[in-house]
Every structure is written in structure tokens, then in C-alpha cells.
Motif scaffolding. Structure first.
Motif, PDB file in Angstrom:
ATOM      1  N   VAL A   1      57.655  20.277  27.777  1.00  0.00           N
ATOM      2  CA  VAL A   1      57.478  19.144  28.783  1.00  0.00           C
ATOM      3  C   VAL A   1      59.257  18.997  28.874  1.00  0.00           C
ATOM      4  O   VAL A   1      59.706  18.736  30.115  1.00  0.00           O
ATOM      5  CB  VAL A   1      56.735  17.803  28.372  1.00  0.00           C
ATOM      6  CG1 VAL A   1      57.489  16.708  29.296  1.00  0.00           C
ATOM      7  CG2 VAL A   1      55.603  18.189  28.293  1.00  0.00           C
TER       8      VAL A   1
ATOM      9  N   VAL B   1      53.751  21.470  34.842  1.00  0.00           N
ATOM     10  CA  VAL B   1      54.363  21.089  33.242  1.00  0.00           C
ATOM     11  C   VAL B   1      53.389  21.053  32.303  1.00  0.00           C
ATOM     12  O   VAL B   1      53.322  21.504  31.390  1.00  0.00           O
ATOM     13  CB  VAL B   1      55.224  19.575  33.538  1.00  0.00           C
ATOM     14  CG1 VAL B   1      55.632  19.207  32.331  1.00  0.00           C
ATOM     15  CG2 VAL B   1      56.480  19.920  34.584  1.00  0.00           C
ATOM     16  N   PHE B   2      52.378  20.097  32.497  1.00  0.00           N
ATOM     17  CA  PHE B   2      51.426  19.764  31.448  1.00  0.00           C
ATOM     18  C   PHE B   2      50.388  21.249  31.156  1.00  0.00           C
ATOM     19  O   PHE B   2      50.141  21.348  29.942  1.00  0.00           O
ATOM     20  CB  PHE B   2      50.419  18.803  31.854  1.00  0.00           C
ATOM     21  CG  PHE B   2      51.212  17.517  31.994  1.00  0.00           C
ATOM     22  CD1 PHE B   2      52.654  17.195  31.296  1.00  0.00           C
ATOM     23  CD2 PHE B   2      50.628  16.285  32.816  1.00  0.00           C
ATOM     24  CE1 PHE B   2      53.258  15.782  31.491  1.00  0.00           C
ATOM     25  CE2 PHE B   2      51.612  15.067  32.832  1.00  0.00           C
ATOM     26  CZ  PHE B   2      52.838  14.841  32.258  1.00  0.00           C
TER      27      PHE B   2
ATOM     28  N   ALA C   1      52.499  23.464  29.158  1.00  0.00           N
ATOM     29  CA  ALA C   1      52.913  22.729  27.799  1.00  0.00           C
ATOM     30  C   ALA C   1      51.596  22.849  26.861  1.00  0.00           C
ATOM     31  O   ALA C   1      51.666  22.972  25.616  1.00  0.00           O
ATOM     32  CB  ALA C   1      53.073  21.166  27.930  1.00  0.00           C
TER      33      ALA C   1
END
Length: 156
Positions: free
Chosen positions: A128, A57-58, A61
Motif C-alpha cells: 500500500v 492498490v488493495f 496488496a
């Protein structure tokens, strides 16, 4: 000195700011977005990352935020297209279990990079949300704000 909107011409029509007479200076802007994740999503945090079927996810992002910052003038109608010299994003989870996204944009130009930093932080926050929504829709993008800007006419 009376403040006025910079993107209106003498007839109050939308207008791009004329930067032709401005000096090229180093300009840096820092923006921050905060995303509040519910407990069921925070429980998926392993170390400094949440991994889903869509991927990390990060990390995703961060890439999305950089891409968004680079496309700011395509998204915000009166922004000048600029070639950023640098764009960095960091993502940390604080003690309140909030995801803190910080975007730093840098350019040597006649115009600033506040909108690029704000766009980068915003797009990262939306990414996110997108990657975690399968676990919960109780995700809140709490705030996006300019933290600082230097260069140009005034610092903030």
C-alpha cells in the motif's frame, strides 16, 4: 515455569527449534497491520479501492501479502518452511480513514503460522505504501500485531 528464548541452543547460539517430536495439529493465526493514509490519498478512494497508474492498490496488496506469507521462511532466518493450507487477506478502510489489513494463515503442521500471518500483513502494508507514495510520503504504517493464534501448545 521459567520462560526462555526458544531460538537459542544450550550455548546461547542461534538455533532452529526442533519440532520433530511435536504433533501435527490445525494451526490458525490472524495478524493485522494498520496504514494511515493522508487526506490526499484517501480522496482517491472510490468504493473499496484506490486505483493508481500502477493498478488497484488493495487488490495488489492482497496478492503481495499472500506471496509474502508464503515466503516467510526465506525472510525470517529461523522460521520453518511450511506449506500453508490457506492464506486470506482482507483490506478495509475504517471510520478513522485507516487502512486495516487482516491476514489469516492456516496450516496442519507441527509448527504455527504466526510469522506467516505477520509477514503477510506487513508485506501488504508495504505494498500500500509503495503504490501510494507518488501521492504523498506522509503515509504511516502504524502497527502490525498478532490478533490471535490457535492450535499447538497454547492459544492467544
Amino acid at each position: 515455569m521459567e520462560k526462555k528464548f526458544t531460538h537459542l541452543d544450550k550455548d546461547n547460539n542461534p538455533s532452529m527449534v526442533d519440532i520433530s517430536e511435536k504433533k501435527v495439529t490445525e494451526r490458525v493465526a490472524v495478524a493485522e497491520s494498520i496504514v494511515v493514509l493522508p487526506d490526499e490519498v484517501i480522496e482517491l478512494l472510490t468504493g473499496d479501492e484506490i486505483t493508481t497508474k500502477k493498478g488497484p492498490v488493495f487488490q495488489t496488496a492482497i496478492i503481495a501479502g499472500i506471496m509474502g506469507a508464503k515466503k516467510t521462511s526465506e525472510l525470517i532466518p529461523l522460521c520453518h518452511p511450511i506449506g500453508m493450507d490457506n492464506c486470506q487477506l482482507s483490506i478495509k478502510v475504517n471510520d478513522q480513514h485507516e487502512v486495516v489489513i487482516r491476514c489469516t494463515a492456516k496450516v496442519n503442521s507441527k509448527t504455527g503460522v504466526e510469522m506467516e500471518a505477520l509477514t503477510g500483513a506487513s508485506v501488504a502494508a508495504l505494498t500500500v505504501y509503495d503504490m501510494c507514495k507518488a501521492f504523498s510520503h506522509d503515509i504511516i504504517i502504524k502497527e502490525t500485531k498478532l490478533v490471535s493464534k490457535t492450535g499447538g501448545k497454547s492459544d492467544y
